[in-house]
Design a protein around this motif. Structure first.
Motif, PDB file in Angstrom:
ATOM      1  N   VAL A   1      10.341   5.769   4.547  1.00  0.00           N
ATOM      2  CA  VAL A   1      11.819   5.306   4.291  1.00  0.00           C
ATOM      3  C   VAL A   1      10.807   3.306   4.322  1.00  0.00           C
ATOM      4  O   VAL A   1      10.830   3.338   4.025  1.00  0.00           O
ATOM      5  N   VAL A   2      10.087   2.941   5.907  1.00  0.00           N
ATOM      6  CA  VAL A   2      10.098   1.874   6.116  1.00  0.00           C
ATOM      7  C   VAL A   2       9.191   1.439   5.020  1.00  0.00           C
ATOM      8  O   VAL A   2       8.804   0.780   4.187  1.00  0.00           O
ATOM      9  N   LEU A   3       8.208   2.553   4.400  1.00  0.00           N
ATOM     10  CA  LEU A   3       6.804   2.252   3.966  1.00  0.00           C
ATOM     11  C   LEU A   3       7.109   2.449   2.309  1.00  0.00           C
ATOM     12  O   LEU A   3       6.652   1.300   1.494  1.00  0.00           O
ATOM     13  N   TRP A   4       8.295   3.263   2.180  1.00  0.00           N
ATOM     14  CA  TRP A   4       8.494   3.191   0.495  1.00  0.00           C
ATOM     15  C   TRP A   4       9.629   1.954  -0.068  1.00  0.00           C
ATOM     16  O   TRP A   4       9.352   1.544  -0.944  1.00  0.00           O
ATOM     17  N   LEU A   5      10.624   1.521   1.582  1.00  0.00           N
ATOM     18  CA  LEU A   5      11.375   0.803   0.941  1.00  0.00           C
ATOM     19  C   LEU A   5      10.128  -0.820   0.328  1.00  0.00           C
ATOM     20  O   LEU A   5      10.624  -2.035  -0.084  1.00  0.00           O
ATOM     21  N   THR A   6       9.349  -0.638   1.425  1.00  0.00           N
ATOM     22  CA  THR A   6       8.462  -1.636   1.231  1.00  0.00           C
ATOM     23  C   THR A   6       7.444  -1.954   0.606  1.00  0.00           C
ATOM     24  O   THR A   6       7.608  -2.909  -0.634  1.00  0.00           O
ATOM     25  N   ASN A   7       7.971  -0.639  -0.248  1.00  0.00           N
ATOM     26  CA  ASN A   7       7.211  -0.760  -1.466  1.00  0.00           C
ATOM     27  C   ASN A   7       7.588  -1.137  -2.508  1.00  0.00           C
ATOM     28  O   ASN A   7       7.731  -1.660  -3.618  1.00  0.00           O
ATOM     29  N   PHE A   8       9.294  -0.789  -2.680  1.00  0.00           N
ATOM     30  CA  PHE A   8      10.566  -0.981  -3.518  1.00  0.00           C
ATOM     31  C   PHE A   8      10.297  -2.253  -4.064  1.00  0.00           C
ATOM     32  O   PHE A   8      11.045  -3.475  -4.897  1.00  0.00           O
TER      33      PHE A   8
ATOM     34  N   GLY B   1       4.204   4.620  13.822  1.00  0.00           N
ATOM     35  CA  GLY B   1       4.424   4.990  12.433  1.00  0.00           C
ATOM     36  C   GLY B   1       5.303   3.741  11.204  1.00  0.00           C
ATOM     37  O   GLY B   1       4.678   3.683  10.549  1.00  0.00           O
ATOM     38  N   PHE B   2       6.153   3.119  11.701  1.00  0.00           N
ATOM     39  CA  PHE B   2       6.468   2.216  10.851  1.00  0.00           C
ATOM     40  C   PHE B   2       5.629   1.061  10.083  1.00  0.00           C
ATOM     41  O   PHE B   2       4.629   0.367   9.503  1.00  0.00           O
ATOM     42  N   GLY B   3       4.885   0.541  11.710  1.00  0.00           N
ATOM     43  CA  GLY B   3       3.426  -0.255  11.416  1.00  0.00           C
ATOM     44  C   GLY B   3       2.153  -0.127  10.614  1.00  0.00           C
ATOM     45  O   GLY B   3       1.658  -0.568   9.079  1.00  0.00           O
ATOM     46  N   ILE B   4       2.496   1.435  10.766  1.00  0.00           N
ATOM     47  CA  ILE B   4       0.925   2.250   9.738  1.00  0.00           C
ATOM     48  C   ILE B   4       1.119   1.881   8.248  1.00  0.00           C
ATOM     49  O   ILE B   4       0.983   1.618   7.207  1.00  0.00           O
ATOM     50  N   ALA B   5       3.206   1.854   8.396  1.00  0.00           N
ATOM     51  CA  ALA B   5       3.646   2.394   6.878  1.00  0.00           C
ATOM     52  C   ALA B   5       3.530   1.656   5.944  1.00  0.00           C
ATOM     53  O   ALA B   5       3.393   0.996   4.696  1.00  0.00           O
ATOM     54  N   VAL B   6       3.919   0.032   6.823  1.00  0.00           N
ATOM     55  CA  VAL B   6       3.766  -1.584   6.200  1.00  0.00           C
ATOM     56  C   VAL B   6       3.060  -1.798   6.169  1.00  0.00           C
ATOM     57  O   VAL B   6       2.247  -2.645   5.079  1.00  0.00           O
ATOM     58  N   VAL B   7       1.212  -1.098   7.255  1.00  0.00           N
ATOM     59  CA  VAL B   7      -0.006  -1.570   6.652  1.00  0.00           C
ATOM     60  C   VAL B   7      -0.330  -1.045   5.024  1.00  0.00           C
ATOM     61  O   VAL B   7      -1.183  -1.827   4.554  1.00  0.00           O
ATOM     62  N   GLN B   8       0.208   0.305   4.691  1.00  0.00           N
ATOM     63  CA  GLN B   8      -0.623   1.193   3.938  1.00  0.00           C
ATOM     64  C   GLN B   8       0.409  -0.084   2.290  1.00  0.00           C
ATOM     65  O   GLN B   8      -0.528  -0.204   1.183  1.00  0.00           O
ATOM     66  N   GLN B   9       1.363  -0.500   2.576  1.00  0.00           N
ATOM     67  CA  GLN B   9       2.267  -1.381   1.315  1.00  0.00           C
ATOM     68  C   GLN B   9       1.410  -2.553   1.346  1.00  0.00           C
ATOM     69  O   GLN B   9       1.855  -2.980  -0.392  1.00  0.00           O
ATOM     70  N   ILE B  10       1.694  -3.464   2.560  1.00  0.00           N
ATOM     71  CA  ILE B  10       1.111  -4.956   2.001  1.00  0.00           C
ATOM     72  C   ILE B  10      -0.168  -5.516   1.708  1.00  0.00           C
ATOM     73  O   ILE B  10      -0.702  -6.633   1.642  1.00  0.00           O
ATOM     74  N   THR B  11      -0.749  -4.327   0.989  1.00  0.00           N
ATOM     75  CA  THR B  11      -1.933  -4.654   0.886  1.00  0.00           C
ATOM     76  C   THR B  11      -1.685  -4.850  -0.850  1.00  0.00           C
ATOM     77  O   THR B  11      -2.952  -5.846  -1.520  1.00  0.00           O
ATOM     78  N   GLY B  12      -0.291  -4.629  -1.327  1.00  0.00           N
ATOM     79  CA  GLY B  12      -0.094  -4.656  -3.486  1.00  0.00           C
ATOM     80  C   GLY B  12      -1.094  -3.877  -3.515  1.00  0.00           C
ATOM     81  O   GLY B  12      -0.982  -3.796  -4.749  1.00  0.00           O
ATOM     82  N   VAL B  13      -0.945  -2.208  -3.217  1.00  0.00           N
ATOM     83  CA  VAL B  13      -2.239  -1.299  -4.253  1.00  0.00           C
ATOM     84  C   VAL B  13      -0.517  -1.559  -5.196  1.00  0.00           C
ATOM     85  O   VAL B  13      -1.469  -0.878  -6.038  1.00  0.00           O
ATOM     86  N   ASN B  14      -0.141  -0.890  -5.110  1.00  0.00           N
ATOM     87  CA  ASN B  14       0.981  -0.042  -5.908  1.00  0.00           C
ATOM     88  C   ASN B  14       1.428  -1.587  -7.013  1.00  0.00           C
ATOM     89  O   ASN B  14       2.030  -0.881  -8.075  1.00  0.00           O
ATOM     90  N   THR B  15       1.118  -2.835  -6.886  1.00  0.00           N
ATOM     91  CA  THR B  15       1.026  -3.492  -8.085  1.00  0.00           C
ATOM     92  C   THR B  15       0.326  -3.653  -9.124  1.00  0.00           C
ATOM     93  O   THR B  15       0.465  -3.657 -10.159  1.00  0.00           O
TER      94      THR B  15
END
Length: 476
Positions: A412-419, A276-290
């Motif tokens: 939490v992992v997803l949003w902290l990566t996003n943060f 689950g942590f890995g899936i969350a990080v994968v979604q964010q480190i594409t840089g989508v929210n930049t």
């Protein structure tokens, strides 16, 4: 731990004939529509800063550091809101939690609108983040637990559709308000106040929606669970599904799943959390929210005038909505893992080309439209594959009694990566340039693709109960 090979599917409740009466189908569609107003708010409140930030910078005197703080304070709040919302939804119910989140959405949006200083804005955005994080966990779990197995992918990803619709609404209303308000002071406040309206709709709508039948079963309220299932299933299907759900609820109760201690002491749950942590990080480190938060500035740097960048940024919102429609269609026809991997490959190539074009093309219309074309391509893969699969799989993989908590911790992992990405992106662009910044995301994309290939299981075609049995066996 290579889980790339599928295991045989367990018998599913979906095998029971479901001659669903029209009124039952309508009820399920209404529940989905009302609950996904949480996704609409999620999208609007994360996307609105994109157009409001340039106007806010002058009025509040923002520096690059405080600009990052205003943007990322919502993300920090979302991290806390995700785990708190997950715990609250497991303890108090999905419906009651969504009602609480509607109030937080309203208060946070109003606080941002009226903020007189940067400090107040940061606090108000943090409160708004609590609601966004809570909604990012609770709404998909609620929809997953209400949906029939064969329709779960389509119905849960309606929330992703509402998220990108909210972002498109934010981009569009920003452009319209900017055109009408011009350079008048405080125009950004009108952009922010719009978010109070769907918050009111969500609160009143959820007052008349049912509780999740699986949460009711986890509380041993089996009669109430059956009553809810009869609202959204045929009678025969409801009774068969309750039998499966109640048997698993009893088993989970015996094992006392549901908290940190159980994660530490149960190896298969720990391994699921890692996935689950890995899936969350994968979604964010594409840089989508930049793209979502700083898209206007990226396009300005590429060569667009400020007003043109605001208008051009609407294209990002439009393609996100259209791609999500395609993603919902694909989820009914292809497996989750290949779809996630295809999305990851597509976003990585698009990011590479953004970096290359920004580096080699001269400033002007050619570079501006080339970068815009690649941001649109990036979002097509991100919103058409990665994002819907991410939120869907996180709502599926955790055991029933800790589904909200498990998804909350992963979020939490997803949003902290996003943060972290939202906080450092302006400084990275300022320090090493936009091309080098996007090349970093390309490297991250290669690692993400490898992780999905090695560790992410397939979840399509199972009831939540049969999927839990499969994952328990696989990760034990």
């Amino acid at each position: 731990m290579d889980v790339s090979k599928d295991t045989p599917q367990a018998p599913a409740t979906a095998a029971v004939p479901d001659d669903t009466p029209p009124e039952v189908s309508r009820r399920l569609r209404l529940i989905t529509l009302v609950a996904t107003f949480g996704g609409l708010l999620f999208g609007y409140d994360t996307g609105v800063i994109n157009g409001a930030l340039p106007y806010m910078t002058d009025d509040l005197g923002l520096t690059p550091v405080t600009e990052g703080m205003v943007t990322s304070s919502l993300l920090l709040g979302a991290a806390l809101g995700a785990v708190t919302g997950g715990r609250l939804s497991d303890a108090r119910g999905r419906r009651r939690t969504i009602l609480t989140l509607a109030v937080l959405f309203f208060v946070g949006a109003l606080g941002c609108t009226l903020a007189p200083t940067t400090a107040v804005m940061v606090v108000a955005r943090f409160v708004l983040g609590l609601a966004v994080g809570g909604a990012s966990v609770t709404v998909p779990v609620y929809l997953a637990e209400v949906s029939p197995a064969e329709r779960r992918g389509a119905l849960v990803t309606r929330n992703e559709l509402m998220i990108v619709t909210g972002q498109l609404l934010a981009f569009t209303s920003n452009a319209i308000i900017a055109q009408v308000g011009g350079e008048s002071g405080g125009v950004w406040r009108w952009m922010l106040v719009v978010a109070t309206l769907p918050a009111v709709v969500l609160w009143f709508g959820m007052l008349v929606m049912p509780e999740s039948p699986r949460w009711l079963a986890s509380q041993s309220r089996f009669n109430d669970a059956l009553e809810v299932l009869r609202q959204v299933r045929s009678r025969q299907r409801a009774e068969a599904e309750l039998s499966e759900v109640s048997a698993l609820a009893v088993k989970d109760e015996q094992e006392k799943l549901g908290g940190w201690q159980d994660i530490r002491s149960t190896p298969w749950v720990r391994r699921l959390m890692f996935v689950g942590f890995g899936i969350a990080v994968v979604q964010q480190i594409t840089g989508v929210n930049t793209i979502m938060y700083y898209g206007t500035q990226i396009l300005t740097d590429a060569g667009f005038a400020a007003d043109s960048a605001l208008t051009a940024n609407i294209a990002n919102g439009v393609i996100s909505v259209l791609a999500t429609f395609v993603g919902i269609w694909l989820l009914g026809r292809v497996k989750r893992r290949p779809m996630l991997m295809a999305g990851q490959a597509g976003t990585t190539v698009a990011l590479l080309l953004i970096g290359v074009f920004s580096l080699v093309l001269p400033s002007g219309d050619g570079r501006a439209y080339a970068v815009l074309a690649m941001t649109v391509t990036f979002l097509a893969f991100q919103q058409g594959a990665i994002s819907p699969v991410t939120w869907l799989m996180l709502s599926e993989i955790f055991p029933m009694r800790m589904r909200g908590f498990g998804m909350g911790v992963a979020a939490v992992v997803l949003w902290l990566t996003n943060f972290v990405i939202g906080l450092v992106f302006p400084s990275l662009v300022s320090g090493i340039g936009i091309s080098s910044t996007f090349f970093l995301f390309v490297v991250a994309g290669v690692f993400s693709l490898t992780f999905v290939k090695l560790y992410v299981p397939e979840t399509k075609g199972r009831t939540l109960e049969s999927l839990e049995a499969e994952l328990r066996a696989r990760f034990s």
